[in-house]
Write a protein that holds these residues in place. Structure first.
Motif, short mmCIF file in Angstrom:
data_model
loop_
_atom_site.label_atom_id
_atom_site.label_comp_id
_atom_site.label_asym_id
_atom_site.label_seq_id
_atom_site.Cartn_x
_atom_site.Cartn_y
_atom_site.Cartn_z
N ALA A 81 0.81 -1.23 0.04
CA ALA A 81 -0.02 -0.08 0.11
C ALA A 81 0.85 1.41 -0.15
CB ALA A 81 -0.83 -0.03 1.17
N ASN A 82 1.92 1.04 0.58
CA ASN A 82 3.14 2.13 0.68
C ASN A 82 4.12 2.32 -0.40
OD1 ASN A 82 1.69 3.36 3.03
ND2 ASN A 82 2.57 1.65 4.22
N PHE A 83 4.56 1.32 -0.94
CA PHE A 83 5.79 1.13 -1.80
C PHE A 83 5.67 0.31 -3.05
CE2 PHE A 83 7.58 3.67 1.76
CZ PHE A 83 8.02 4.49 1.14
N SER A 84 6.06 0.63 -4.27
CA SER A 84 6.37 -0.40 -5.33
C SER A 84 8.00 -0.28 -5.43
CB SER A 84 5.62 0.01 -6.58
OG SER A 84 6.02 1.41 -6.75
N TYR A 85 8.40 -1.50 -6.00
CA TYR A 85 9.82 -1.68 -5.88
C TYR A 85 10.28 -2.01 -7.56
CZ TYR A 85 9.20 -2.21 -0.96
OH TYR A 85 8.92 -2.22 0.39
N SER A 86 11.46 -1.34 -8.09
CA SER A 86 11.69 -1.74 -9.24
C SER A 86 13.45 -1.75 -9.48
CB SER A 86 11.49 -0.71 -10.11
OG SER A 86 11.92 0.72 -9.88
N LEU A 87 13.81 -2.70 -10.05
CA LEU A 87 15.21 -2.86 -10.38
C LEU A 87 15.58 -1.91 -11.40
CD1 LEU A 87 17.81 -4.62 -9.95
CD2 LEU A 87 16.86 -5.99 -11.74
N THR A 88 15.98 -0.65 -10.92
CA THR A 88 16.20 0.39 -11.96
C THR A 88 17.73 0.21 -12.82
OG1 THR A 88 17.27 1.56 -10.01
CG2 THR A 88 15.19 2.03 -10.64
N GLY A 103 0.48 6.07 -2.64
CA GLY A 103 -0.56 6.67 -1.52
C GLY A 103 0.27 7.54 -0.62
N PRO A 104 0.08 7.46 0.72
CA PRO A 104 0.42 8.43 1.87
C PRO A 104 1.74 8.72 1.78
CG PRO A 104 -0.91 6.79 2.67
CD PRO A 104 -0.80 6.20 1.29
N ALA A 105 2.62 7.67 1.20
CA ALA A 105 4.12 7.77 1.02
C ALA A 105 4.49 8.27 -0.33
CB ALA A 105 4.60 6.50 1.50
N GLN A 106 3.70 8.84 -1.01
CA GLN A 106 4.12 8.84 -2.49
C GLN A 106 5.14 9.97 -2.94
OE1 GLN A 106 0.49 10.53 -4.46
NE2 GLN A 106 0.53 12.39 -3.38
N ASP A 107 5.55 10.60 -2.10
CA ASP A 107 6.63 11.52 -2.25
C ASP A 107 8.12 11.14 -2.07
OD1 ASP A 107 5.12 13.65 -3.60
OD2 ASP A 107 4.47 14.48 -1.87
N PHE A 108 8.12 9.90 -1.45
CA PHE A 108 9.49 9.31 -1.40
C PHE A 108 9.84 8.43 -2.14
CE2 PHE A 108 7.45 10.43 2.99
CZ PHE A 108 8.55 11.11 3.87
N SER A 109 11.39 8.35 -2.30
CA SER A 109 11.83 7.12 -2.82
C SER A 109 13.16 6.81 -2.03
CB SER A 109 12.21 7.52 -4.20
OG SER A 109 13.23 8.54 -4.63
N ASN A 115 26.41 -2.66 -2.90
CA ASN A 115 27.40 -2.46 -1.81
C ASN A 115 26.74 -2.35 -0.73
OD1 ASN A 115 29.65 -2.86 -3.29
ND2 ASN A 115 29.69 -0.69 -4.20
N GLY A 116 25.41 -2.10 -0.78
CA GLY A 116 24.61 -1.77 0.44
C GLY A 116 24.40 -0.20 0.81
N GLY A 117 24.83 0.41 -0.28
CA GLY A 117 24.77 1.96 -0.39
C GLY A 117 23.18 2.31 -0.45
N ARG A 118 22.83 3.16 0.50
CA ARG A 118 21.32 3.56 0.79
C ARG A 118 21.31 4.97 0.38
NH1 ARG A 118 20.18 1.00 6.64
NH2 ARG A 118 20.58 -1.07 6.41
N ALA A 119 20.08 5.39 -0.19
CA ALA A 119 20.27 6.75 -0.62
C ALA A 119 18.60 7.05 -0.58
CB ALA A 119 20.54 7.07 -1.92
N THR A 120 18.37 8.27 -0.34
CA THR A 120 16.97 8.91 -0.27
C THR A 120 16.95 10.01 -1.50
OG1 THR A 120 16.80 8.72 2.10
CG2 THR A 120 15.31 9.78 1.04
N PRO A 121 16.71 9.82 -2.68
CA PRO A 121 16.65 10.52 -3.61
C PRO A 121 15.70 11.50 -3.97
CG PRO A 121 16.38 8.51 -4.77
CD PRO A 121 16.74 8.44 -3.20
N HIS A 122 14.50 11.20 -3.16
CA HIS A 122 13.38 12.11 -3.26
C HIS A 122 12.75 11.87 -2.01
CE1 HIS A 122 9.44 13.75 -4.83
NE2 HIS A 122 10.17 14.55 -5.51
N ALA A 123 12.25 13.24 -1.55
CA ALA A 123 11.48 13.43 -0.41
C ALA A 123 10.55 14.59 -0.38
CB ALA A 123 12.36 13.74 0.89
N PRO A 124 9.41 14.55 0.28
CA PRO A 124 8.29 15.69 0.34
C PRO A 124 9.04 17.09 0.62
CG PRO A 124 7.69 14.11 1.72
CD PRO A 124 9.05 13.70 1.40
#
Length: 144
Positions: A81-88, A103-109, A115-124
């Motif tokens: 309900a909150n996220f969809s996943y894709s191999l980019t 839905g309610p989390a639509q502005d996040f990615s 390497n386990g590198g985490r990023a938040t490229p988009h946020a509200p």
């Protein structure tokens, strides 16, 4: 004589001042509690992406150890309900998986790589982004 005390009008109920003070206290508590609860609910929704991407990382490493490539990897979490996943992107030696809010989390990615590198490229608006971690609070704090 009777032991019952006769009550006066003054003793029967609340005064207008007492009622106004009670309403003011409720208003102040609501002004603090409602935004705090909203932030708590948002953080709970974001945890959906963190757990899904953590699962992907384990599955991708298992796939690589069996095939010595990430090409063909397709074991992504189901859309929630909150996220969809894709191999980019996926090459022989690298991958990037993205969780895109719905839905309610639509502005996040959020993303994770080989390497386990985490990023938040988009946020509200009002939230910060990061190229080195997953953000879970407006002030830019990273998920531990």
């Amino acid at each position: 004589m009777s032991s019952f005390k006769r009550t006066t009008a003054r003793e029967r109920g609340f005064t207008l001042i007492e009622l106004m003070i009670a309403v003011a206290i409720i208003g102040i508590l609501s002004a603090v509690a409602i935004p705090a609860y909203g932030n708590y609910v948002t953080r709970a929704r974001l945890a959906d992406a963190y757990s899904g991407l953590g699962t992907v990382q384990t599955a991708a490493e298992e796939y690589w150890s069996n095939n010595r490539t990430y090409v063909g990897f397709d074991r992504l979490p189901a859309t929630s309900a909150n996220f969809s996943y894709s191999l980019t992107s996926a090459t022989a030696s690298a991958y990037v998986v993205t969780a895109v809010g719905r839905g309610p989390a639509q502005d996040f990615s959020f993303t994770i790589d080989q390497n386990g590198g985490r990023a938040t490229p988009h946020a509200p608006t009002g939230w910060t982004t990061s190229t080195s971690c997953w953000i879970d609070r407006k002030d830019g704090r990273c998920v531990q």
